[in-house]
Design an enzyme around this catalytic site. Structure first.
Site, PDB file in Angstrom:
ATOM      1  N   HIS A 284      16.000  68.024  64.826  1.00  0.00           N
ATOM      2  CA  HIS A 284      16.212  68.710  66.108  1.00  0.00           C
ATOM      3  C   HIS A 284      16.185  67.709  67.266  1.00  0.00           C
ATOM      4  O   HIS A 284      17.085  67.698  68.115  1.00  0.00           O
ATOM      5  CB  HIS A 284      15.111  69.772  66.277  1.00  0.00           C
ATOM      6  CG  HIS A 284      15.183  70.542  67.557  1.00  0.00           C
ATOM      7  ND1 HIS A 284      15.470  71.885  67.592  1.00  0.00           N
ATOM      8  CD2 HIS A 284      14.992  70.167  68.855  1.00  0.00           C
ATOM      9  CE1 HIS A 284      15.462  72.301  68.846  1.00  0.00           C
ATOM     10  NE2 HIS A 284      15.164  71.274  69.631  1.00  0.00           N
ATOM     11  N   GLU A 285      15.162  66.859  67.285  1.00  0.00           N
ATOM     12  CA  GLU A 285      15.019  65.925  68.401  1.00  0.00           C
ATOM     13  C   GLU A 285      15.996  64.760  68.316  1.00  0.00           C
ATOM     14  O   GLU A 285      16.478  64.270  69.343  1.00  0.00           O
ATOM     15  CB  GLU A 285      13.570  65.408  68.461  1.00  0.00           C
ATOM     16  CG  GLU A 285      12.555  66.478  68.816  1.00  0.00           C
ATOM     17  CD  GLU A 285      12.899  67.178  70.108  1.00  0.00           C
ATOM     18  OE1 GLU A 285      13.311  66.500  71.081  1.00  0.00           O
ATOM     19  OE2 GLU A 285      12.764  68.406  70.171  1.00  0.00           O
TER      20      GLU A 285
END
Length: 359
Positions: free
Chosen positions: A45-46
């Site tokens: 996600h990051e």
């Protein structure tokens, strides 16, 4: 901490309830594997934020993971509302995609092996990633949805600062709402869930406030170069100077609290502070050079005179010395402290009384 919380929660609660009457080691093994995959999901996600940010000309300093997502610390602002929208939107999309992949994978696994820990693990990963996407899509800073809201307001109004203020207020409202719900749950007897919501709400409120403050600071310092804030020609200390001489010489002791350290060729190699020198035992000070106890140059921010001052602020905040050495083609030309930046801000935002005195 995240790994331990998920590991314990699944091994002692989630998996035994969903698939009872199995050896304890199977629960712990399945929980460990699920926890690792969940952390990799958070990382994906990051990293998606970081990759899209770089493609849009924004560098990323670091990534910090926490239970419901993470924080990719961007070195500068997105150059346009479109870039802000792309950087923020990719994270929830990745989490949704991962949730769908885990859900689809659970179907053939259930068909081949029947219901069991593998299916439960895939179902949990699917649900938590979808929850992660939905939570982060809430239109409140510092969540991804807050950045999407900021991009939309920025695009509509043309004001990045106004957009930041809207997202900050939304984040603070969400945070206080979570805290209020958490307190109600504690009073109602659901202490664990209530405390968890209070902590989460506090985190959202604090981070939203910090984001708003940093954005306003960057806006204020926009267009100002490092050279306008630095103290030129700082006093230096030869690397061979002993800590004893450094601490007793009034030339150093009563002028500043930190000095650049230079070698025999007058090349800057580090930064010595009075605090680091004071930490050296008294008996070792006559034989210890300042070079041995100074902060290495690679651990000190070293901007150039023409660099934007706003970009230096996060480096100063994270630096143990809270100072930057300004180098021009490797030559030391100045030093910048947090006090220097405060003085610049004071000049940009004079108080009414000060304004009247200057008229």
């Amino acid at each position: 901490m995240v790994f331990g919380l998920i590991l314990f929660g699944l091994a002692r609660g989630g998996f035994p309830e969903a698939s009872p009457d199995r050896p304890i080691w199977q629960y712990w093994l399945a929980s460990a594997g699920t926890s690792v995959v969940f952390l990799l999901s958070l990382l994906a996600h990051e990293v998606s934020h970081a990759l899209v940010a770089r493609r849009n000309g924004v560098s990323v300093d670091d990534i910090t993971l926490w239970l419901l997502g993470g924080l990719a610390r961007l070195r500068s602002e997105a150059p346009s509302p479109g870039a802000e929208f792309r950087i923020a939107g990719v994270g929830p999309l990745v989490s949704l995609a991962l949730g769908a992949i885990f859900a689809l994978a659970a179907v053939p696994v259930a068909g081949l092996f029947g219901t069991g820990l593998a299916v439960e693990a895939l179902a949990w990963l699917a649900g938590i990633n979808i929850l992660l996407a939905l939570f982060n899509a809430l239109p409140a800073a510092p969540l991804d949805g807050g950045r999407l809201l900021r991009a939309l307001v920025w695009w509509k109004t043309g004001s990045r600062l106004r957009a930041t203020a809207v997202a900050t207020v939304a984040g603070q409202c969400l945070g206080w709402a979570l805290i209020g719900i958490g307190v109600y749950l504690v009073v109602a007897g659901t202490a664990f869930s209530g405390i968890w919501l209070v902590v989460l709400g506090w985190f959202v409120t604090v981070m939203a406030t910090m984001e708003g403050s940093q954005a306003r600071l960057r806006e204020q310092l926009g267009g100002i170069a490092v050279s306008e804030a630095m103290t030129p020609g700082p006093e230096t200390v030869p690397a061979t100077t002993t800590v004893g001489d450094f601490l007793t010489d009034p030339h150093y002791r009563f002028r500043h609290s930190a000095f650049p350290v230079v070698d025999a060729g007058n090349t800057t190699i580090g930064l010595i502070t009075l605090k680091r020198a004071d930490a050296v035992p008294v008996e070792d000070r006559p034989s210890t050079s300042v070079e041995r106890v100074s902060l290495p140059l690679e651990d000190v921010a070293t901007p150039q005179p023409g660099d934007p001052l706003a970009r230096l602020v996060p480096d100063l905040q994270s630096s143990p010395a809270h100072r930057a050495l300004v180098l021009d083609s490797g030559r030391l030309v100045g030093i910048v402290t947090t006090s220097d930046i405060s003085r610049v801000i004071a000049r940009l935002n004079p108080s009414p009384a000060w304004s009247r005195r200057t008229l």
